[in-house]
Structure formats: C-alpha cells, structure tokens
Design a protein around this motif. Structure first.
Motif, PDB file in Angstrom:
ATOM      1  N   GLU A   1      -9.644  -1.580  -3.673  1.00  0.00           N
ATOM      2  CA  GLU A   1      -9.323  -1.679  -4.695  1.00  0.00           C
ATOM      3  C   GLU A   1      -9.005  -3.197  -5.231  1.00  0.00           C
ATOM      4  O   GLU A   1      -9.091  -3.778  -5.369  1.00  0.00           O
ATOM      5  CB  GLU A   1      -7.879  -1.114  -5.355  1.00  0.00           C
TER       6      GLU A   1
ATOM      7  N   LEU B   1       0.618  -1.359  -0.520  1.00  0.00           N
ATOM      8  CA  LEU B   1      -0.149   0.105   0.093  1.00  0.00           C
ATOM      9  C   LEU B   1       0.622   1.781  -0.245  1.00  0.00           C
ATOM     10  O   LEU B   1       1.957   1.357   1.028  1.00  0.00           O
ATOM     11  CB  LEU B   1      -0.835  -0.055   1.019  1.00  0.00           C
TER      12      LEU B   1
ATOM     13  N   GLN C   1      -6.694   1.542  -1.850  1.00  0.00           N
ATOM     14  CA  GLN C   1      -5.809   0.536  -1.990  1.00  0.00           C
ATOM     15  C   GLN C   1      -6.654  -0.558  -1.234  1.00  0.00           C
ATOM     16  O   GLN C   1      -6.763  -1.754  -2.453  1.00  0.00           O
ATOM     17  CB  GLN C   1      -4.364   0.922  -1.777  1.00  0.00           C
TER      18      GLN C   1
END
Ligand code: FAD
Length: 468
Positions: free
Chosen positions: A211, A132, A208
């Motif tokens: 995602e 990340l 993130q």
C-alpha cells in the motif's frame, strides 16, 4: 486441478488452496495500477512475495530519484510461499552452523548466523517504522529434541562451537534433559535450545508494505505471469519481458520468483527447485482455556524431521512440517509446484498434535481448523542466490531461501536493492558473501541438496535417517 502441461512446468498453478493467512480477501489481491501494462519502465520486478515487495521497498526508500518500477505477479499478491508459510522468524543461530562451517568455513558460517539473528530486530524495526499491523510478536524460539541420540549429537556439536569462539552464541541457551520437558512443556523432551525469534502474519505485513509503495508510484500488475525474459538486450539496452498481456521493455529485471525461478531463468534449473510443504492451524473450542504458550517451537524428531510451531495471540497454533509422512515419496514434494492440492499422506498428521506433544493439552479438544500447502525454493547448495545473474548485466536474482526466508529476506532485499539502485556490490551491503550468486554456483555439476536426500528416497517404505 491444473492441466498436465502445467504440472510438468514450474509456473505457479491456478487456484492454490486457501491458507489461513489469505482466507479473507484483501484490497490489493487482484490490483492492477493501470488497466494496461506500461510499455517501458526502469525496473521490472517479477514476484509479489516478501522478496519482491521488500526489494521494491528498499529501491524506493529515501530515494530522491526513484526509478519507475512495475511489479508483476502471476496470481494474487502474496499468493506464494509468503502467504502460505508458518509466520516464524526463526534465525538459524546454532543448528546448521556446524554444517555450514564444514561447507563454507567457520567464519562464513558465523557471518550467516549473525545475519539471520539480526533479522528478528530488523523485521521488528520495519514493522514499527512503517506502522504495520501484522500481529508481530518478539519471542524466544525453543528447539526441542525428542531423539536421545540426536539430542546428544547436537549438544556435542554446540559445545564444539562454543570452543571455536568464532560464532556468537550469547543469545543461545541450552537446557539439559532433566529440565527440558518442564521448561519446554513438550512431552519426552531430551534437551532444548532457546534463542530470540519472532512471529507475525506475513501476508498482512506484505500487503501493507505494498500500500505504501503504490503511494510512491509503484505499478503493481497482478494475475500477470511473466512468460519469458529475453536473454539479450535490444538495441536500446532494454530487456524484453513477455506476458500474456503484452511486453514490457525494462533496463533492469529482478527475479523474486522463489521455487518458480527456473521457469523464466533456465540457468537455475537444478539450482533452485520447487519444494512443496504443508502447514496447518490448530484451534481449541470456544471457552476451553488451553495453556498459553509464550514461545515458538521447533520440534526435532531426528536430524531430518522437524516441525515448526507458532502460538498465536488468538489462542490458535500454526504448525507445519510433517515430513515423516511424505518425504520418502519424492514426487509428492520435490520439484513439485502443486499448491492447488494438499499432500494427501500428510493431512491427518496434524490431528491431535497438541494433545500428543504438549503437557496440559490432553483435554483441550484442540482440532485442526485449516490445512494448506505452499511452494518453497530449495537451493542446491542450501543458501539463497542474491545479485546479478551471471552474464546478464541488468538482470538480478533474489531467490532460493530454502524454506527459511523470514530471517533472511529483509537484509537480502536491501542488498539486492542497493545493487539495482547504484551498483553497490552485494558483499558490501552487510550480506554474507557466500549468498552472492555466481557463475561458479550456477554451473557447478554436483548437487549437495540432492546428494543429501538420496538416503531418504532409496527405500520408499522405510525412509533413512538424515545425514544433513
Ligand atoms: C508451508 C510453508 C511454510 C513455511 N514456513 C516458514 C516459516 O515459518 N519461516 C520461514 O522463515 N520461512 C517459511 N517458509 C518459507 C518462506 O515462506 C519463504 O522462504 C518466503 O516466503 C519466500 O519469499 P519469496 O518472496 O522468495 O517467495 P514467494 O512468496 O513464493 O513469492 C514469489 C512470487 O513470485 C510469483 N511468481 C513466480 N513466478 C512468476 C512468474 N513467472 N511471473 C509472475 N510471478 C511469478 C509467485 O506467484 C509468488 O507470488 C515456509 C514456506 C512454506 C511453503
């Protein structure tokens, strides 16, 4: 501005003021995985902040039989406290330990401190494992005391803690007055404590993570407020989740709704209260070399009033707090969900902050570049509620982090996810048992949080000093 009806409710309000962290749009801000809401799913999670997203992460992680999950968010992704905070992963390793020891016993207080301390490396591990890109920095936090009496009391309490031997204080270092100003760089420091901490850009981390979860089949529905969740199951054993875009039937529902929880889970009305905080970012003019701060900070003015501060690698400083300016006006912050406006009395507090408090910053020209507000969920007994909602098997809560979620949410969400996945009891997941929600906690009549605040509210003109 929101309407009067919205003001009196505890729903997230429209158009929150932009925070530094959320100033730039992101791909998932307004994402809807499917144009329509699915009619059914295994698990609905309400709230796309750190708690909701981390719970989904742990439910789906290494899961050979992943349930179908719909994540409902009233506004944009991470538009609540997780996108508006100070970005400080600062475990409570010593300061509140005596307070918690009085309330819950030394052993429980020690467990809580260890649980929080473990989060610094747990967050680091997560950031590294999931790659990340979120400006994560491992650091030391310096807690700097400015009031001589408070410094003395805290040192004495710390020495008493050492004597008990029950609390792991290996990572906590004390610096007395003679060295405190030089070690901390804070003017007038009466003593300071340091311990391992971290800082990061929470919204980047959460986006993130999401995602990755979408690739694993999570259905994300933003701008979809949950209006209600049925209090009984239907004949098929499902809860009914009502939104303006239709209903979803789900076997399990997780409330990751922070200060807004009572809006849809009324039994938590006085147990988790929305509390407004204010935060800022301070930047120096281009070309001015300000002293680089390697530590994060807590600046403690007295037992109640403290600011938190993280130095970013871009040279700017994120500072929040400013309680002195508005905590005596109850309505400005307590039971207040208005993150669509600033706290007027507190905005100018951050002007000249670095020059006032830090050695070597006098000629920095540092100025406030952004100010924003955010809504925390304060728990009436000071600790979050985790686990199954009493009398509602299949409904779960992870909320009430009381302005302190970054060093608590990852482990808490892992425990709640294990409960949702296979019924593993909260206390068997490495979480201090005191964090488990319970009927007893929900129905208790007294309210330690409000009792502790009475002295602040009594006299509007001269707020009393803390007794916390
Ligand atoms: C100004 C400020 C500074 C802070 N600084 C720090 C710090 O430096 N370190 C730290 O540890 N903690 C800090 N905190 C606290 C920390 O941000 C929170 O503890 C943490 O972000 C809580 O995460 P959460 O997911 O529970 O809540 P949130 O991030 O608020 O997420 C809850 C989400 O639920 C959504 N929601 C609520 N009700 C509904 C509904 N009915 N339907 C659909 N969606 C709904 C909300 O819109 C929101 O997005 C700060 C908080 C604020 C406000």
């Amino acid at each position: 501005m929101s309407s009067r009806a919205e003001e009196s409710s505890r729903s997230p309000v429209a158009n929150p003021v932009p925070s530094f962290w959320n100033a730039e749009p992101r791909a998932l801000d307004d994402h809807r995985t499917t144009p329509d809401l699915p009619q059914t799913c295994d698990v609905v999670i309400v709230g796309a902040g750190f708690a909701g997203v981390a719970t989904a992460y742990h439910i789906l992680k290494d899961n050979p039989n992943p349930p179908s999950i719909v994540l409902l968010e009233a506004r944009k992704v991470c538009s609540g406290a997780s996108g508006r905070n100070g970005g400080h992963v600062k475990p409570d390793t010593y300061f509140n330990v005596p307070k918690f020891a009085k309330i819950f016993g030394v052993q429980a207080a020690a467990e809580l401190a260890a649980f929080e301390a473990s989060h610094v490396y747990a967050v680091k591990d997560l950031v590294e494992a999931e790659k990340l890109d979120c400006d994560f920095h491992l650091t030391r936090a310096l807690d700097v005391y400015l009031d001589p009496e408070h410094a003395k009391q805290t040192e004495a309490a710390y020495r008493d803690l050492i004597k008990t031997g029950a609390v792991n204080l290996h990572d906590v270092a004390f610096t007395p007055e003679k060295d405190a100003e030089r070690v901390s760089g804070v003017k007038g420091a009466r003593c300071c404590f340091s311990f391992t901490a971290a800082h990061l850009w929470p919204a980047k981390m959460i986006h993130q993570l999401l995602e990755g979860l979408l690739k694993k089949g999570l259905n994300l529905q933003t701008n979809t407020p949950t209006q209600s969740v049925s209090s009984t199951k239907d004949a098929d054993g499902n809860w009914t989740v009502q939104t303006p875009r239709g209903t979803i039937k789900a076997r399990k529902v997780v409330f990751a709704t922070n200060g807004y929880t009572a809006q849809i889970l009324p039994e938590y009305k006085d147990k988790i209260v929305p509390v407004r905080g204010i935060c800022s970012r301070i930047s120096s003019p281009r070309g001015v070399a300000t002293p680089h701060l390697v530590n994060t900070y807590g600046i403690r003015f007295d037992a109640r009033n403290n600011d938190y501060l993280i130095p970013r690698a871009d040279g700017s400083i994120v500072v929040g707090g400013a309680r002195q300016r508005f905590w005596h006006h109850r309505e400005q912050w307590f039971d207040n969900v208005r993150d669509d406006e600033l706290v007027a009395d507190a905005v100018s507090y951050f002007d000249g902050y670095m020059q006032r408090h830090f050695r070597g910053w006098e000629d920095s020209g540092a100025k406030v570049s952004e100010v924003w507000t955010g809504i925390m969920g304060y728990s009436s007994d000071f600790i979050p509620h985790l686990g199954e909602v009493p009398d509602k098997p299949g409904q779960f809560i992870i909320a009430g982090f009381s302005g302190h979620g970054m060093p608590e949410i990852l482990g808490s969400s892992k425990a709640v996810a294990a409960l949702v996945r296979d019924g593993t009891p909260i206390e068997k997941s490495g979480v201090p048992a005191i964090l488990k929600t319970s009927k007893e906690r929900v129905i208790r009549k007294d309210n330690p949080l409000e009792e502790s605040l009475q002295s602040v509210w009594v006299d509007d003109k001269s707020p009393a000093k803390a007794k916390l």
